[in-house]
Design an enzyme around this catalytic site. Structure first.
Site, PDB file in Angstrom:
ATOM      1  N   GLU A  25       0.842  -1.197   0.000  1.00 42.90           N
ATOM      2  CA  GLU A  25       0.000   0.000   0.000  1.00 42.90           C
ATOM      3  C   GLU A  25       0.877   1.247   0.000  1.00 42.90           C
ATOM      4  O   GLU A  25       1.946   1.260   0.610  1.00 42.90           O
ATOM      5  CB  GLU A  25      -0.934   0.071   1.214  1.00 42.90           C
ATOM      6  CG  GLU A  25      -2.136  -0.864   1.155  1.00 42.90           C
ATOM      7  CD  GLU A  25      -1.836  -2.210   1.752  1.00 42.90           C
ATOM      8  OE1 GLU A  25      -2.665  -3.130   1.585  1.00 42.90           O
ATOM      9  OE2 GLU A  25      -0.768  -2.364   2.369  1.00 42.90           O
ATOM     10  N   THR A  26       0.400   2.270  -0.678  1.00 43.92           N
ATOM     11  CA  THR A  26       0.992   3.607  -0.605  1.00 43.92           C
ATOM     12  C   THR A  26      -0.045   4.518   0.037  1.00 43.92           C
ATOM     13  O   THR A  26      -1.216   4.513  -0.346  1.00 43.92           O
ATOM     14  CB  THR A  26       1.362   4.135  -2.000  1.00 43.92           C
ATOM     15  OG1 THR A  26       2.335   3.255  -2.588  1.00 43.92           O
ATOM     16  CG2 THR A  26       1.955   5.528  -1.919  1.00 43.92           C
TER      17      THR A  26
END
Length: 267
Positions: free
Chosen positions: A20-21
């Protein structure tokens, strides 16, 4: 301050190619990252936006606390899962997350998916969380931590085997004991250990998963009759978690963050 549009955020997350970013934004013109206490937060995998990500929330809070020297003892993030709070408790950051329960599950159409995930290991119990769409697989007591860490799921085949949308992630978990090697570097026994796979969300294996632990916390708290739990996610980039199940349907999950890189992205 420029707010990134959805397409740009997704392209950046695809380029980063991490599980995830996180994208943090201010919510008030009078507050900034150094002095505010309330922010908007979204999470993107390389392929989609997700509704909850614990470790990216912890990382966001760690950057605000430790890199930008935000003095607030508590930060509030407005997310797709509602308001999430991150509290400073050095050297840990503690997240206030929703507790998600699961129900007993029969094998039914998930038999092939289970084989692809755990191979020849024996299943003691199956559970399913309708809210997070996670399948929880409890392994038999004779499985060791080393065996769990050595397990090599056929992640690339999992989507084709199960594509109804009812399952979006697979949690594999094992109760901790000194005998099965589930101890930390100081010899303290973990209450449970786990691994998490979510190729449906563009994540082959997540390193340390807050959302999965909202399910695991509920499950193991009931199973062990404990509200204070100590856990390890056994991915190659794993981590320890300190858990406190609360009576209000929430759970506090604390972990440490390591700042390994800083820089600028030019768009």
């Amino acid at each position: 301050m420029q707010v990134l549009d959805d397409e740009t955020m997704q392209k950046l997350a695809t380029e980063m190619n991490l599980s995830e970013t996180a994208f943090v934004r201010t919510l008030s013109a009078t507050e900034d990252f150094q002095s505010g206490s309330r922010y908007g937060l979204r999470w993107m995998t390389p392929t989609i936006e997700v509704a909850l990500c614990g470790h990216a929330t912890l990382a966001s809070a760690a950057v605000l606390f430790f890199c930008l020297n935000n003095p607030s003892p508590e930060l509030t993030f407005v997310t797709l899962s509602g308001e999430l709070k991150a509290r400073r408790c050095d050297p840990f950051v503690s997240l206030d997350l929703p507790l998600n329960s699961c129900e007993p599950e029969t094998v039914n159409d998930a038999e092939e998916l289970i084989k692809l995930t755990i191979g020849g290991f024996a299943v003691k119990e199956l559970q399913h969380c309708a809210h997070t769409k996670d399948l929880l697989i409890l392994l038999e007591e004779n499985v060791t931590r080393l065996q769990l860490e050595s397990m090599q799921p056929h992640v690339d085949q999992m989507i084709a085997t199960h594509n109804t949308g009812r399952i979006k992630g697979v949690i594999v978990t094992l109760g901790g004991s000194e005998g099965n090697g589930c101890v930390d570097s100081k010899g303290k026994v973990y209450d449970f250990v786990s691994r998490y796979f979510a190729p449906w969300n563009g994540i082959k294996e997540d390193p340390v998963t807050g959302s999965a632990h909202t399910v695991l916390s509920s499950y193991w708290s009931k199973k062990l009759g404990k509200k204070a739990l100590y856990a390890r996610q056994c991915s190659p980039r794993g981590g320890d978690l300190k858990i406190q199940v609360r009576d209000d349907g929430r759970v506090d999950i604390a972990g440490e963050a390591a700042i390994v890189l800083s820089g600028n992205i030019f768009i």
